[in-house]
Design an enzyme around this catalytic site. Structure first.
Site, PDB file in Angstrom:
ATOM      1  N   LYS A  94       0.944  -1.368  -0.336  1.00 25.25           N
ATOM      2  CA  LYS A  94      -0.169   0.008   0.321  1.00 25.25           C
ATOM      3  C   LYS A  94       0.805   1.299   0.026  1.00 25.25           C
ATOM      4  CE  LYS A  94      -4.337  -1.856   2.119  1.00 25.25           C
ATOM      5  NZ  LYS A  94      -4.110  -3.073   2.225  1.00 25.25           N
TER       6      LYS A  94
HETATM    7  C1  LIG Z   1      -4.333  -4.192   0.806  1.00 18.15           C
HETATM    8  C2  LIG Z   1      -4.013  -5.657   1.142  1.00 18.15           C
HETATM    9  C3  LIG Z   1      -4.368  -6.183   0.102  1.00 18.15           C
HETATM   10  C4  LIG Z   1      -5.269  -6.701  -0.914  1.00 18.15           C
HETATM   11  O1  LIG Z   1      -5.251  -5.572  -1.463  1.00 18.15           O
HETATM   12  P1  LIG Z   1      -6.543  -4.928  -2.479  1.00 18.15           P
HETATM   13  O2  LIG Z   1      -6.105  -3.567  -3.080  1.00 18.15           O
HETATM   14  O3  LIG Z   1      -7.186  -4.707  -1.104  1.00 18.15           O
HETATM   15  O4  LIG Z   1      -7.435  -6.069  -2.730  1.00 18.15           O
HETATM   16  C5  LIG Z   1      -3.539  -7.702   0.146  1.00 18.15           C
HETATM   17  N1  LIG Z   1      -2.438  -7.917   0.687  1.00 18.15           N
HETATM   18  C6  LIG Z   1      -2.017  -7.458   1.852  1.00 18.15           C
HETATM   19  C7  LIG Z   1      -0.781  -7.326   2.745  1.00 18.15           C
HETATM   20  C8  LIG Z   1      -3.138  -5.603   1.861  1.00 18.15           C
HETATM   21  O5  LIG Z   1      -2.357  -4.927   2.800  1.00 18.15           O
END
Ligand SMILES: *Cc1c(COP(=O)(O)O)cnc(C)c1O
Length: 468
Positions: free
Chosen positions: A113
């Site tokens: 993220k």
């Molecule tokens: C947010 C997140 C996801 C999921 O991603 P999306 O964009 O919500 O589908 C998967 N793995 C981790 C470690 C995350 O922080």
């Protein structure tokens, strides 16, 4: 490039306006009027670009109300070897010929993220400065998104972050990561309750239009358009790293929750990147795998949502999914209004007997699911066989990637977090704790800064008004 709503009742808006607002005014999600098509020769020219140069080439297609020089500066300021601990930003690791892991988690909070959020922090600061506006970001977190937002917004002019988290419910690492921030524009509010209580408080305050306006309340949740745009870049970067020529195809395995990451891959596909399949991986919360195998989309309630060992994929409803269905339905907003009339009331929809379903079934997306036992097994096997330690989310991606991949198509699995954040599962898989990256060893011993409150939106409101 202007932006429209998936529900069809919003006047077209420019990029800067869209990134500062959450949902579209008609309750839909914002999407670009069309997707840019990348010609073969352009794609060829992009093959050897550095991450920031590639990011500029891609992102500038979606932005036309920020001067090029300014956008370039924002991007160069974001994607540095310093912030992402590697000058490639998203280096690729090859497990064996044709099987790769794309490292997306080398940013400050050790999860993918950061790639979008760090961009958003610099973008917000720029847009706010230009318009003379202020923004108070209010959010609820069970760990990952909140810390990523705080590390992106700390020290930024015109921005404050008020982040609610459930008291004593996050891991020691997550708590320390957030609460050790001493920046005066970051406010950690520890709520004596569970994550849903935190989310409810955010909802109550966001529904108070007068308060929201007076205190410039905004969010940085996963539907934010700038976050999606920033994520398109690493699909191209990963593609170039895993292939020798643009005549080759690859498939991506994507650990999924709110459908944000994989939706960025869908856009890369629409732009013309030679992607064979986007392989969507869910954990035990398999609402999306259920849809892609049956044509029935059945959002869950908070109670039906399981707490798993890949917690960032624990979702009841996939917030970005509406954007994908909008594209697959030939951008028919009436159809979306009809389907989401059900979803907004937490009711399922069933499109299994429609042309839309035929099209989705034959599309570039395929899916599978994983569970605790399988992710632990994959972590152990990958460690033994390749000497690489992966986190539980990436393990879900790889598990489903192995299930769904085609023999002659290279597989790139997106690494969405580092194992250091999930020591319990790692210990279960390999018998020892993961090693932390440099700079994170002393985290839990740093002084912490937070306030504690009951489950009380009035108390949170007065805290915000006292601190803005
Ligand atoms: C947010 C997140 C996801 C999921 O991603 P999306 O964009 O919500 O589908 C998967 N793995 C981790 C470690 C995350 O922080």
């Amino acid at each position: 490039m202007r932006y429209i709503s998936t529900r069809g009742h919003m006047l077209p808006k420019e990029f800067s306006a869209v990134v500062l607002s959450g949902l579209a005014s008609d309750g839909g999600l914002t999407v670009p009027e069309s997707y840019p098509k990348i010609s073969k020769s352009k794609l060829e020219g992009w093959r050897n670009l550095s991450y920031p140069d590639l990011a500029f080439q891609i992102i500038s297609n979606f932005v036309d109300d920020i001067p090029e020089a300014d956008l370039r500066r924002i991007i160069n300021q974001t994607y540095t070897g310093d912030a992402f601990h590697d000058k490639e930003i998203t280096p690729i690791k090859t497990l064996e010929s044709g099987i790769h892991i794309l490292s997306l988690s080398n940013g400050p909070t050790l999860a993918f993220k950061d790639i979008a959020m760090q961009f958003l922090g610099n973008l917000f600061e720029y847009v706010l400065e230009k318009t003379g506006k202020k923004l108070n970001i209010l959010g609820a977190t069970s760990g990952d998104t909140g810390s990523s937002a705080e590390y992106a917004m700390k020290g930024k002019n015109g921005i404050r972050v008020f982040m609610l988290s459930p008291h004593g419910k996050m891991t020691g690492f997550q708590t320390a990561q957030m609460f050790s921030l001493q920046d005066p524009n970051i406010f950690n509010i520890s709520i004596r309750g569970v994550f849903d209580n935190c989310q409810d408080i955010v909802k109550i305050i966001s529904n108070d239009a007068e308060f929201k306006k007076k205190y410039h309340i905004g969010t940085v949740n996963s539907i934010n358009w700038a976050r999606i745009v920033a994520q398109i870049v690493y699909y191209f970067k990963g593609y170039f790293a895993a292939t020798l020529s643009n005549d080759q195809q690859v498939s991506f395995a994507v650990p999924s929750g709110n459908f944000g990451n994989i939706f960025a891959g869908h856009i890369a596909f629409m732009m013309g990147l030679p992607i064979k399949k986007l392989i969507l991986a869910t954990n035990e919360n398999d609402v999306l795998h259920e849809f892609f195998s049956t044509g029935v989309y059945r959002p869950r309630t908070a109670k039906e949502t399981k707490h798993t060992s890949s917690p960032s994929m624990d979702i009841s409803k996939a917030s970005n999914f509406e954007r994908f269905i909008f594209d697959m339905a030939d951008r028919d907003a009436g159809r979306i209004r009809e389907l989401w009339k059900e979803v907004d009331r937490n009711k399922p929809f069933n499109i299994s007997n429609t042309l839309l379903w035929d099209r989705i079934r034959q599309s570039h997306i395929t899916s599978g699911t994983s569970n605790h036992k399988e992710r632990i097994r994959i972590i152990r096997e990958v460690y033994k066989k390749y000497g690489e330690l992966i986190d539980p989310h990436t393990a879900d991606g790889l598990k489903v990637g192995f299930d769904c991949r085609e023999r002659d198509i290279p597989l790139i699995c997106l690494e969405t977090a580092l194992p250091a954040k999930f020591s319990e599962s790692i210990k279960e898989a390999i018998g020892s704790e993961p090693v932390r990256p440099v700079g994170y060893h002393n985290l839990e011993n740093l002084p912490q800064r937070f306030v504690e409150m009951g489950v009380d939106s009035t108390e949170v409101k007065s805290f915000i008004s006292l601190n803005t």
